[in-house]
Motif scaffolding. Structure first.
Motif, PDB file in Angstrom:
ATOM      1  N   UNK A 248       0.849  -1.199   0.000  1.00  0.00           N
ATOM      2  CA  UNK A 248       0.000   0.000   0.000  1.00  0.00           C
ATOM      3  C   UNK A 248       0.878   1.240   0.000  1.00  0.00           C
ATOM      4  N   UNK A 249       0.411   2.258  -0.711  1.00  0.00           N
ATOM      5  CA  UNK A 249       1.177   3.494  -0.833  1.00  0.00           C
ATOM      6  C   UNK A 249       0.641   4.596   0.064  1.00  0.00           C
ATOM      7  N   UNK A 250      -0.655   4.620   0.272  1.00  0.00           N
ATOM      8  CA  UNK A 250      -1.259   5.676   1.085  1.00  0.00           C
ATOM      9  C   UNK A 250      -2.171   5.059   2.133  1.00  0.00           C
ATOM     10  N   UNK A 251      -2.534   5.881   3.108  1.00  0.00           N
ATOM     11  CA  UNK A 251      -3.461   5.422   4.147  1.00  0.00           C
ATOM     12  C   UNK A 251      -4.830   5.121   3.559  1.00  0.00           C
ATOM     13  N   UNK A 255      -7.127   1.472   3.857  1.00  0.00           N
ATOM     14  CA  UNK A 255      -8.479   1.325   4.411  1.00  0.00           C
ATOM     15  C   UNK A 255      -9.221   0.144   3.807  1.00  0.00           C
ATOM     16  N   UNK A 256      -8.834  -0.273   2.601  1.00  0.00           N
ATOM     17  CA  UNK A 256      -9.519  -1.391   1.948  1.00  0.00           C
ATOM     18  C   UNK A 256      -9.310  -2.703   2.689  1.00  0.00           C
ATOM     19  N   UNK A 481     -10.342  -1.436  -8.562  1.00  0.00           N
ATOM     20  CA  UNK A 481     -11.731  -1.604  -8.157  1.00  0.00           C
ATOM     21  C   UNK A 481     -11.936  -1.197  -6.703  1.00  0.00           C
ATOM     22  N   UNK A 482     -10.966  -1.560  -5.854  1.00  0.00           N
ATOM     23  CA  UNK A 482     -11.064  -1.165  -4.446  1.00  0.00           C
ATOM     24  C   UNK A 482     -10.968   0.345  -4.302  1.00  0.00           C
TER      25      UNK A 482
END
Length: 517
Positions: A248-251, A255-256, A481-482
């Protein structure tokens, strides 16, 4: 002056020559069968160790640090009329020496040498090891399944044999503890001892010393795979088992994963686990690529440890180095015993698919072969058993072997679809024969490791995917999609006015500022 020193020198040279002759005779006779080869190797090892021991004693004699050998040699050349008297003195001393040492450690006549060549040295193997044919890792399997720090429950012995050699499957945060250190050190000790007993002439000191020397250099440079930080660790070591932050690159992307997973990762780090989903994700992303000591103290929950002191960090590094070294040695030892490990897997699988009667018959046949081999050494009756043991099974189609050690019928081979080959690029173009083995491999260690190297979670969406390009494309589509289905507060949050009208957040705030609501 005593001549026992020269006589001892002569005797040592004679014993070394006898040992060399025994080794030559033993290797000249072809050993048929596993038991015969093992006994031959241990007899040769016994002779070689005798040669080493006597050679060390000879070196001490020839060094002559106290000058006794020089004095004895000078005393062998008397002048004048004492020649005969000195000769008889030396003869008497030689007879006294042999009277005190009547027997030699090795046979001295042909009959005794032949008897020595027919002996079977006692080697301590467990019943599961079958005289050095297979490994007995049951105790390590129990330790692995019962451990709450690094093991897994409900892992069968056959699955353990397939995965225990890949120590990279154990999460890093589960390795830095004394329980895992004892586990890998005991495993190194067992494998080294088994190798010494089953392959007595194949020395281990040189390959292990070379591996340790190479390891020390890589450790100092931070090049040991999986231990690049030399055991100091980052927060990612603890969260990787729950959430891999590298994916993951960002917060917002994080969240997904869901609130439950993020909370579990926060608790593992000792951080505060309250707040909204966005706050939890932001708090967890702040730990990416950082050590616990670099994090803000405000992020830690009450009772959490924001940083380690220098002494604790040094102890952790020393423990990590010992664990990593043991893992390196395990890799070297298993590389030397690769065929033994594969034979062990086949034997365990064969036992799992055999009836009790078949197992009893196999054990009786194995005992008969071993007993026949020893009896044949005395009377020649075991030669046929050894030849039968080494007979090459005619198997031109390379069919799997059944419980009797013979190829299964071809119709059964085709019935189970074992003639169909399935290749998986993610597993390194490894071939799986049969639909059943192909479907099962998606949950096995090799495929899991391949997916981890690609940075892709091995979820059910990736079932039947064997191409690297297809897996990467599917992963990008899933992330996209997420991202599209992610809740955006500015766009997706809704408000309701006093009359029950529903507005988007932005529209509601604009109307409110204009005084229209």
């Amino acid at each position: 002056m005593s001549s026992t020193l020269l006589e001892r020198t002569r005797a040592l040279h004679e014993e070394i020559e006898r040992s060399e002759r025994l080794v030559s005779k033993d290797f000249h006779a072809e050993a048929k069968g596993h038991a015969s080869r093992l006994a031959q190797n241990h007899r040769v090892l016994q002779c070689v160790e005798g040669i080493r021991k006597r050679s060390r004693e000879l070196l001490e004699i020839y060094a002559d640090e106290d000058g006794s050998r020089k004095d004895e040699v000078e005393g062998m050349a008397p002048a004048g009329d004492r020649v005969f008297s000195v000769f008889y003195e030396r003869l008497k001393e030689a007879r006294d020496y042999h009277r005190k040492h009547p027997g030699l450690e090795l046979p001295s006549v042909d009959q005794e040498e032949e008897a020595f060549l027919q002996t079977t040295p006692a080697v301590d193997f467990s019943g599961e090891e079958a005289n050095g044919r297979f490994l007995d890792l049951h105790i390590f399997h129990r330790t692995f399944t019962n451990s709450q720090k690094f093991g897994k429950k409900d892992v069968t012995y056959l699955d353990f044999l397939s995965t225990f050699s890949d120590l990279g499957l154990v999460p890093r945060h589960s390795k830095v503890n004394r329980e895992y250190k004892a586990y890998v050190e005991d495993l190194v000790a067992y494998l080294a001892e088994f190798h010494r007993k089953s392959q007595p002439l194949a020395g281990l000191s040189d390959p292990l010393a070379a591996a340790e020397k190479e390891f020390r250099g890589k450790w100092e440079r931070g090049e040991v795979v999986g231990w690049e930080d030399r055991g100091l660790g980052t927060s990612g070591d603890r969260t990787q088992a729950v959430v891999n932050l590298e994916d993951f690159e960002t917060a917002a992307d994080l969240e997904a994963v869901g609130a439950d997973k993020i909370k579990e990762a926060l608790v593992a780090l000792g951080l505060k686990a309250g707040g909204s989903l966005a706050q939890k994700a932001d708090r967890l992303m702040q730990t990416k690529g950082k050590s616990l000591g670099e994090l803000d103290r405000k992020l830690f929950a009450k009772g959490g440890k924001p940083a380690r002191d220098e002494q604790d960090a040094r102890r952790r590094q020393e423990l990590s180095e010992a664990v990593a070294l043991s893992e390196t040695k395990i890799g070297v030892l298993l590389g030397l015993m690769e065929s033994t490990l594969s034979d062990t897997r086949r034997q365990v699988e064969k036992k799992a698919t055999s009836t009790y009667e078949e197992l009893v018959a196999d054990m009786a046949e194995l005992e008969e072969q071993e007993g026949g081999g020893r009896a044949g050494d005395d009377g020649g009756g075991g030669a046929d058993d050894d030849e039968d043991e080494d007979d090459i099974v005619y198997n031109p189609k390379n069919l799997p072997l059944g419980f009797d050690g013979k190829p299964i019928p071809y119709w059964l081979y085709k019935l189970h679809g074992l003639n169909q080959e399935f290749k998986c690029e993610i597993c390194g173009n490894f071939s799986y024969w049969g639909r059943r083995a192909f479907e099962k491999h998606f949950k096995e260690a090799r495929h899991l490791h391949g997916m981890r190297c690609l940075g892709i979670p091995n979820t059910k969406e990736f079932g039947e995917v064997t191409k690297i390009d297809e897996a990467n494309a599917l992963w990008e589509a899933i992330k996209k999609k997420k991202q599209e289905s992610r809740f955006v507060q500015e766009e997706d949050e809704e408000f309701e006015d006093a009359q029950g009208n529903v507005f988007k957040r932005k529209n509601y705030l604009d109307l409110q500022r204009q005084g229209l609501l």
